[in-house]
Design a protein around this motif. Structure first.
Motif, PDB file in Angstrom:
ATOM      1  N   VAL A 332     -15.770   5.096   2.657  1.00  0.00           N
ATOM      2  CA  VAL A 332     -14.752   5.894   3.335  1.00  0.00           C
ATOM      3  C   VAL A 332     -15.378   7.226   3.699  1.00  0.00           C
ATOM      4  O   VAL A 332     -15.772   8.006   2.825  1.00  0.00           O
ATOM      5  CB  VAL A 332     -13.523   6.103   2.433  1.00  0.00           C
ATOM      6  CG1 VAL A 332     -12.468   6.945   3.146  1.00  0.00           C
ATOM      7  CG2 VAL A 332     -12.938   4.756   2.017  1.00  0.00           C
ATOM      8  N   GLY A 333     -15.496   7.508   4.988  1.00  0.00           N
ATOM      9  CA  GLY A 333     -16.164   8.711   5.445  1.00  0.00           C
ATOM     10  C   GLY A 333     -15.235   9.902   5.545  1.00  0.00           C
ATOM     11  O   GLY A 333     -14.017   9.755   5.694  1.00  0.00           O
ATOM     12  N   THR A 334     -15.834  11.087   5.473  1.00  0.00           N
ATOM     13  CA  THR A 334     -15.039  12.305   5.658  1.00  0.00           C
ATOM     14  C   THR A 334     -14.553  12.456   7.100  1.00  0.00           C
ATOM     15  O   THR A 334     -13.697  13.289   7.376  1.00  0.00           O
ATOM     16  CB  THR A 334     -15.865  13.543   5.268  1.00  0.00           C
ATOM     17  OG1 THR A 334     -17.071  13.570   6.046  1.00  0.00           O
ATOM     18  CG2 THR A 334     -16.240  13.499   3.789  1.00  0.00           C
ATOM     19  N   VAL A 373      -6.482   7.167   3.707  1.00  0.00           N
ATOM     20  CA  VAL A 373      -6.208   6.497   2.436  1.00  0.00           C
ATOM     21  C   VAL A 373      -5.296   7.406   1.624  1.00  0.00           C
ATOM     22  O   VAL A 373      -5.661   8.531   1.298  1.00  0.00           O
ATOM     23  CB  VAL A 373      -7.508   6.206   1.664  1.00  0.00           C
ATOM     24  CG1 VAL A 373      -7.206   5.479   0.358  1.00  0.00           C
ATOM     25  CG2 VAL A 373      -8.471   5.393   2.524  1.00  0.00           C
ATOM     26  N   THR A 374      -4.095   6.945   1.316  1.00  0.00           N
ATOM     27  CA  THR A 374      -3.108   7.797   0.656  1.00  0.00           C
ATOM     28  C   THR A 374      -3.100   7.573  -0.853  1.00  0.00           C
ATOM     29  O   THR A 374      -3.591   6.567  -1.364  1.00  0.00           O
ATOM     30  CB  THR A 374      -1.693   7.521   1.192  1.00  0.00           C
ATOM     31  OG1 THR A 374      -1.226   6.271   0.654  1.00  0.00           O
ATOM     32  CG2 THR A 374      -1.668   7.464   2.710  1.00  0.00           C
ATOM     33  N   GLY A 375      -2.509   8.527  -1.547  1.00  0.00           N
ATOM     34  CA  GLY A 375      -2.360   8.401  -2.995  1.00  0.00           C
ATOM     35  C   GLY A 375      -1.472   7.246  -3.393  1.00  0.00           C
ATOM     36  O   GLY A 375      -1.502   6.788  -4.539  1.00  0.00           O
ATOM     37  N   ALA A 376      -0.641   6.764  -2.462  1.00  0.00           N
ATOM     38  CA  ALA A 376       0.225   5.620  -2.731  1.00  0.00           C
ATOM     39  C   ALA A 376      -0.472   4.283  -2.468  1.00  0.00           C
ATOM     40  O   ALA A 376       0.159   3.231  -2.468  1.00  0.00           O
ATOM     41  CB  ALA A 376       1.486   5.713  -1.872  1.00  0.00           C
ATOM     42  N   ALA A 384      -1.313   4.722  15.264  1.00  0.00           N
ATOM     43  CA  ALA A 384      -0.186   3.786  15.320  1.00  0.00           C
ATOM     44  C   ALA A 384       0.888   4.128  14.304  1.00  0.00           C
ATOM     45  O   ALA A 384       2.008   3.619  14.392  1.00  0.00           O
ATOM     46  CB  ALA A 384      -0.680   2.364  15.077  1.00  0.00           C
ATOM     47  N   ASN A 385       0.542   4.964  13.333  1.00  0.00           N
ATOM     48  CA  ASN A 385       1.425   5.249  12.196  1.00  0.00           C
ATOM     49  C   ASN A 385       1.833   3.951  11.515  1.00  0.00           C
ATOM     50  O   ASN A 385       2.989   3.740  11.162  1.00  0.00           O
ATOM     51  CB  ASN A 385       2.655   6.051  12.624  1.00  0.00           C
ATOM     52  CG  ASN A 385       3.406   6.620  11.415  1.00  0.00           C
ATOM     53  OD1 ASN A 385       2.805   6.877  10.381  1.00  0.00           O
ATOM     54  ND2 ASN A 385       4.712   6.795  11.562  1.00  0.00           N
ATOM     55  N   LYS A 386       0.841   3.089  11.324  1.00  0.00           N
ATOM     56  CA  LYS A 386       1.072   1.795  10.687  1.00  0.00           C
ATOM     57  C   LYS A 386       0.021   1.554   9.609  1.00  0.00           C
ATOM     58  O   LYS A 386      -1.047   2.170   9.609  1.00  0.00           O
ATOM     59  CB  LYS A 386       1.056   0.670  11.723  1.00  0.00           C
ATOM     60  CG  LYS A 386       2.290   0.681  12.630  1.00  0.00           C
ATOM     61  CD  LYS A 386       2.310  -0.485  13.600  1.00  0.00           C
ATOM     62  CE  LYS A 386       3.683  -0.656  14.228  1.00  0.00           C
ATOM     63  NZ  LYS A 386       4.121   0.506  15.004  1.00  0.00           N
ATOM     64  N   CYS A 387       0.351   0.634   8.690  1.00  0.00           N
ATOM     65  CA  CYS A 387      -0.469   0.384   7.513  1.00  0.00           C
ATOM     66  C   CYS A 387      -1.335  -0.858   7.677  1.00  0.00           C
ATOM     67  O   CYS A 387      -0.925  -1.838   8.318  1.00  0.00           O
ATOM     68  CB  CYS A 387       0.427   0.188   6.282  1.00  0.00           C
ATOM     69  SG  CYS A 387       1.071   1.721   5.577  1.00  0.00           S
ATOM     70  N   LEU A 388      -2.506  -0.817   7.042  1.00  0.00           N
ATOM     71  CA  LEU A 388      -3.327  -2.013   6.937  1.00  0.00           C
ATOM     72  C   LEU A 388      -2.550  -3.044   6.119  1.00  0.00           C
ATOM     73  O   LEU A 388      -1.988  -2.727   5.056  1.00  0.00           O
ATOM     74  CB  LEU A 388      -4.651  -1.679   6.249  1.00  0.00           C
ATOM     75  CG  LEU A 388      -5.694  -2.793   6.208  1.00  0.00           C
ATOM     76  CD1 LEU A 388      -6.197  -3.100   7.614  1.00  0.00           C
ATOM     77  CD2 LEU A 388      -6.871  -2.395   5.306  1.00  0.00           C
TER      78      LEU A 388
END
Length: 418
Positions: A332-334, A373-376, A384-388
Motif C-alpha cells: 500500500v503506497g503513500t 484503506v480505512t480503520g473499519a 466511485a465512493n465504493k468498496c472493494l
C-alpha cells in the motif's frame, strides 16, 4: 497504529547526565534479512551467554531504575539482576513480578509490580543498519514488552525532537499483533506513525520466538517480522514534519506492566511474566532491505490474488487460497496505490458503477487506481465512493473482485498486512 500510543516518561535515577537526562521524556518504546545481515559487518551483538542468574554484560547494557508516572505504568524498574538475568541457556530473561521486596514507591503509592529496563546509551549507538532482536514475548492483560531506539541527542534536544523508532511493541490484549512506530516532532505519542503486524491463523506471539527487525537507511525505515516486511516509512509519510532519523540512536529493551495503552493487569493475568531475549544484533546494511509486500485477506480467510501470477494488463484480481506467492504480495503506497508484481490495482475502464471489476494494470496515476484503506477494514475507491467487494459474497477460489456500494458486509472487509 489503531490505538492511542501514549508517550513514555521515566525517572532514570541510575543514569548519568551524559547517558540520559533525568525526568526524561521517553515514549513507548528465523532472522529477518538474514542474507543481508550475514554479508554485512556486525557492529553490536549480544547472545546472552553466561551463568544462570548472572546480570547482563555491563559493557553493553546499563540498567534503568524507577517508575513511570506519565504513562501510568504500574511497575518499578529494579537494578542488577533482580528482574533481568541470564538463564544459563543463552537467553536474557526480563521478569515482571507482582511483588515489592524493598518497599519501592511509585507514582500511585507502594509499587505493586517490579520489572526491568535496559539500554545501550553511553555504550553503543548506531546510525543506520539492520537492527534486530529474537525474542519470545509474555502474555496477559496489562503486559507491554518493547524493543526500541531513541536518538542519542535526547539529553540536548528532548523528546520527541530526538526521535524514537519502535522496532516492536506488544500490548497484552492483542496476543497475535505487534506494532512498529516512529515518533518525532509533530508526530509523537498517539500521533506516532506506524502499523501493526498480525500472525496468521490465530497464532500467538507468546507461544514461540520471533525475530523483530528494522532495516534503517538514510530517509527510510523498513519493519519486518520473521523476514516479512509489513511497513516502510520515509519523509513522505510525515505530512511535512521533520524526519529526525538520520543520526545516532541507542537501543532499549523493557517489559512494562500496565499503563494507558495496554491497560492494567486484571484477574486473568498471571505472574510472573517473562520477556525472553535470545539475541540482539546490529549490522551494517549495504544490501537493500527486502522488498515490501504483504497479504490482503478477505472473506473466508482467502487472499487477494493476481490470476495465474500474470503481469499482463487486464489480468483478473480474485480471491484464492493463501499460498505465499508473489501474486499475493501487495504493498500500500503513500500515493494511494495498491501494487503487486510491479503494477497497480485498477478499476476497469475507470468505472464507478456497482459491479465494475478490478484488475491489474500499469500504474498511471488515474483515480481508478487510488484507494483508501480505512480503520473499519474497508478498501475504498474514492472516485466511485465504493468498496472493494467479493462478487456474490463468495469465498470460492477464483471469485472476481469488484467495487460495490459500501454496505459493511464481510465480503467488503479486508485485512492488510503490507
Amino acid at each position: 497504529m489503531g490505538f492511542p500510543h501514549p508517550a513514555r516518561r521515566l525517572l532514570l535515577a541510575a543514569l548519568s547526565a551524559l547517558a540520559l537526562a533525568t525526568a526524561l521524556a521517553v515514549p513507548t518504546g528465523g532472522t529477518s534479512s538474514a542474507t543481508a545481515a550475514q554479508a554485512a559487518a556486525v557492529t553490536f551483538s549480544d547472545t546472552f551467554d553466561g551463568a544462570a542468574g548472572s546480570a547482563v554484560d555491563g559493557s553493553k547494557w546499563q540498567i534503568e531504575t524507577g517508575d513511570n508516572v506519565n504513562n501510568h505504568e504500574r511497575q518499578y524498574y529494579t537494578a542488577g539482576s533482580n528482574n533481568a538475568a541470564l538463564d544459563g541457556q543463552g537467553h536474557l530473561v526480563i521478569t515482571a513480578r507482582k511483588d515489592n521486596p524493598r518497599n519501592y514507591q511509585c507514582w500511585y503509592g507502594k509499587c505493586e509490580y517490579t520489572s526491568a529496563r535496559l539500554n545501550t546509551s553511553g555504550k553503543f549507538t548506531s546510525t543506520y543498519g539492520h537492527v534486530e532482536a529474537r525474542m519470545k514475548i509474555p502474555r496477559g492483560q496489562g503486559m507491554w514488552p518493547a524493543f526500541w531506539m531513541l536518538g542519542n541527542d535526547i539529553g540536548q534536544v528532548g523528546w520527541p525532537n530526538s526521535g524514537e523508532i519502535d522496532v516492536m511493541e506488544n500490548v497484552g490484549f492483542e496476543p497475535s499483533t505487534v506494532h512498529g512506530t516512529i515518533h518525532g516532532p509533530g508526530y509523537s505519542g498517539s500521533a506516532g506513525i506506524g502499523a501493526g503486524y498480525t500472525l496468521p491463523n490465530g497464532q500467538v506471539f507468546a507461544d514461540a520466538f520471533h525475530t523483530f527487525a528494522v532495516d534503517w537507511a538514510p530517509n527510510s525505515i523498513t519493519w519486518t517480522v520473521d523476514g516479512t516486511v509489513y511497513q516502510r516509512r520515509t519523509p513522505a509519510d510525515l505530512g511535512g514534519n521533520q524526519w529526525v532519523f538520520n543520526k545516532p540512536f541507542f537501543l532499549i529493551l523493557n517489559l512494562a506492566v500496565g499503563g494507558y495503552w495496554p491497560g492494567d493487569p486484571n484477574s486473568s493475568t498471571t505472574f510472573p511474566q517473562q520477556l525472553v531475549v535470545d539475541q540482539v544484533q546490529v549490522s551494517t546494511s549495504d544490501t537493500p532491505p527486502p522488498a515490501a509486500g504483504g497479504t490482503i485477506t478477505g472473506l473466508g480467510g482467502k487472499c487477494v490474488d493476481v490470476a495465474a501470477g500474470s503481469t499482463a494488463n487486464g489480468t483478473a484480481v480474485q480471491l484464492y487460497d493463501c499460498n505465499g506467492s508473489t501474486a499475493q504480495k501487495w504493498s500500500v503506497g503513500t500515493d494511494g496505490t495498491i501494487r503487486a508484481l510491479g503494477k497497480c490495482l485498477d478499476v476497469a475502464s475507470g468505472g464507478t458503477a456497482d459491479g465494475s471489476l478490478v484488475q491489474l494494470y500499469d500504474c498511471n496515476g488515474t483515480a481508478a487506481q487510488k484507494w483508501t484503506v480505512t480503520g473499519a477494514k474497508d478498501i475504498v475507491n474514492p472516485q466511485a465512493n465504493k468498496c472493494l467487494d467479493a462478487t456474490g459474497n463468495s469465498s470460492a477460489n477464483g471469485t472476481r473482485l469488484q467495487i460495490w456500494t459500501c454496505g459493511g458486509g464481510a465480503n467488503q472487509k479486508w485485512t492488510v498486512t503490507g
